[in-house]
Scaffold this active site. Structure first.
Site, short mmCIF file in Angstrom:
data_model
loop_
_atom_site.label_atom_id
_atom_site.label_comp_id
_atom_site.label_asym_id
_atom_site.label_seq_id
_atom_site.Cartn_x
_atom_site.Cartn_y
_atom_site.Cartn_z
N LYS A 104 0.84 -1.19 0.00
CA LYS A 104 0.00 0.00 0.00
C LYS A 104 0.88 1.25 0.00
CE LYS A 104 -3.86 2.05 2.62
NZ LYS A 104 -4.72 1.90 3.83
N SER A 179 -9.51 2.02 3.10
CA SER A 179 -8.60 2.77 2.26
C SER A 179 -7.54 1.91 1.57
CB SER A 179 -7.89 3.83 3.12
OG SER A 179 -7.05 3.23 4.10
N SER A 203 -10.06 -0.25 7.11
CA SER A 203 -9.42 -0.08 5.81
C SER A 203 -8.80 -1.33 5.21
CB SER A 203 -8.36 1.02 5.89
OG SER A 203 -8.96 2.27 6.05
#
Length: 487
Positions: A104, A179, A203
């Site tokens: 990420k 997210s 997330s």
């Protein structure tokens, strides 16, 4: 069958010829990270071969789903060649040696910029990697790219000012959740078996549920988080994977303290779970009923789980802590980014920029009141586990909605934090810090994935993973697919 990738070691480098097994792309997409690592260690598969598969599939899907802030093709192939040479010399670093992964884009990766979904960040390469990334690299993994995130990971959808809209591989019209949007999407697409994520309000688990993959949020501090965040007491790091087995393997590799994260710790309680654990079944967490589509899939899953556990219907002993979370999140993000907002609001996500103003409405007394109520909530959730070994519930009350939207139809678009209005089953367990995992439990209307969530007591990560593996096996007959259809 998908395209077959063949690799003859030495063709490009002039070394002694060694033939590796042919690898069908569909077989690669269905394989787990540990399986691929075992086959690399045995000499059956080539790390370069795997990197080529991963990069091909990621590039093939990318125009439709936009899962990557950057694909690192040259570096990935170079690193894969090094892992290949090491494997040939018998120097296998760990169980993920040569296995492609994605990280990420809010986790520093040495030598690459960390954009965090924002146009306010720079292209300055990171001087060192985040703990989770460095530990995966130490186990031999090969990073193929950095995955998309909304700006500074502030919300539960997949759009950002820098990278635009990330889409769900099951249907590009759908939201992948956030997210850890790109991580969930690329694992679901089959490009990589493992991706890293962070979870301060859901997330990891939101994209896991929406994309039909596994997403684990461990106990707060079990995996070190560095650099720190403006919501440090809510922020967890965790894996998104194709299987519970891989999630458990990643957790074992990356858990444990790091001096840069003062919250991180080492705790390894007994991993054993009773043959028939006493599980509290929560059909409507915090009194909020799931949608009909989720309820139907969840009911089918419960029927498959009945033979492997004792389910006892219960209700959670505390009200939804929405005001507590809002106070912590709005003040943390609003005040933490206030100087950035003052200088760059015109190029930032308007929802994030708005928090700087909303944060000013909270007094110090409001903040300490929120902390007191958080303690009450956490105590109530801890008491649950005097009666149960684990809790079982849906991960999300809905399935994926439109990719461009911030809320589902009829949602509270004007709320201070629109995304928490449709994620009531995830963020409470960031407040409590307890471990939670989302496991795919089937496809609902329109083949939209749904997830079931297993929650454990503080530091009960191993028990959560062990029971999740049982659930995964029991649900295998009811799950239509483990990865989304290929483009």
């Amino acid at each position: 069958m998908g395209r077959t990738v063949r690799r003859r070691l030495g063709e490009a480098r002039g070394v002694a010829m060694t033939r590796f097994a042919t690898l069908d792309l569909d077989q690669y997409r269905a394989a787990g990270g540990l399986e691929l690592g075992r086959r690399v260690a045995s000499g059956e598969l080539s790390p370069v071969q795997l990197a080529e598969c991963a990069l091909h599939l990621a590039s093939e899907a990318e125009p439709r789903i936009n899962a990557y802030a950057a694909l690192l093709t040259e570096r990935a192939l170079r690193d894969a060649a090094e892992r290949e040479a090491e494997a040939r010399a018998g120097q296998v670093r760990g169980p993920l040696h040569g296995v492609p992964i994605a990280i990420k884009d809010n986790m520093p990766y040495q030598g690459e910029p960390t954009w965090k979904g924002s146009r306010t960040t720079t292209d300055t390469p990171a001087g060192t990697s985040a703990p989770m990334v460095s530990r995966l690299l130490g186990a031999g993994a090969v990073v193929i790219g950095r995955t998309t995130t909304p700006e500074f990971g502030w919300k539960g959808t997949g759009s950002s000012p820098r990278t635009g809209i990330t889409r769900n591989p099951w249907n590009p019209a759908w939201n992948p959740g956030g997210s850890s949007a790109g991580s969930g999407a690329t694992v679901a697409s089959g490009a990589v078996p493992i991706a890293t994520g962070t979870d301060a309000g859901g997330s990891v688990r939101i994209p896991a549920a929406f994309c039909g993959v596994v997403g684990m949020k461990p106990t707060l501090g079990a995996i070190p988080v560095w650099p720190g965040t403006v919501n440090e007491s809510l922020s967890h790091a965790g894996p998104i994977t194709r299987s519970v087995e891989d999630a458990a393997a990643v957790f074992d590799l990356v858990r444990g303290p790091d001096p840069r994260d003062p919250q991180s710790y080492w705790s390894r309680p007994p991993a054993s779970v009773p043959d028939r654990p006493r599980v509290g079944l929560v059909r409507a967490p915090f009194g909020i009923e799931p949608s009909g589509a989720v309820e139907s899939v969840f009911a089918d899953a419960l029927a498959l789980l009945a033979p492997v556990t004792d389910l006892h219907e219960t209700k959670l002993p505390a009200p939804l802590p929405r005001e507590v979370f809002e106070a912590l999140w709005v003040t943390g993000r609003g005040l933490g980014f206030r100087h950035l907002v003052a200088e760059h609001a015109d190029i930032m996500d308007p929802g994030l920029a708005r928090l700087a103003t909303l944060a000013e409405e909270y007094s110090l007394a409001d903040y300490y009141d929120a902390l007191a109520r958080r303690r009450e909530f956490n105590a109530a959730m801890s008491r649950v586990f005097t009666d149960f070994d684990l809790l079982l519930m849906p991960t999300m009350p809905i399935t994926a909605f439109a990719a461009e939207a911030e809320v589902p139809p009829g949602g509270e678009a004007g709320a201070p934090l629109p995304w928490i209005t449709w994620t009531p089953y995830t963020y409470p367990f960031n407040i409590s810090g307890q471990p939670a995992i989302s496991v795919p439990c089937g496809l609902g209307a329109g083949k939209a994935p749904a997830g079931l969530q297993i929650v454990g007591p503080w530091a009960g990560d191993d028990a959560v993973l062990a029971f999740a593996a049982r659930c995964e096996r029991a649900l295998a007959a009811g799950n239509e697919a483990t990865v989304a259809p290929r483009w």
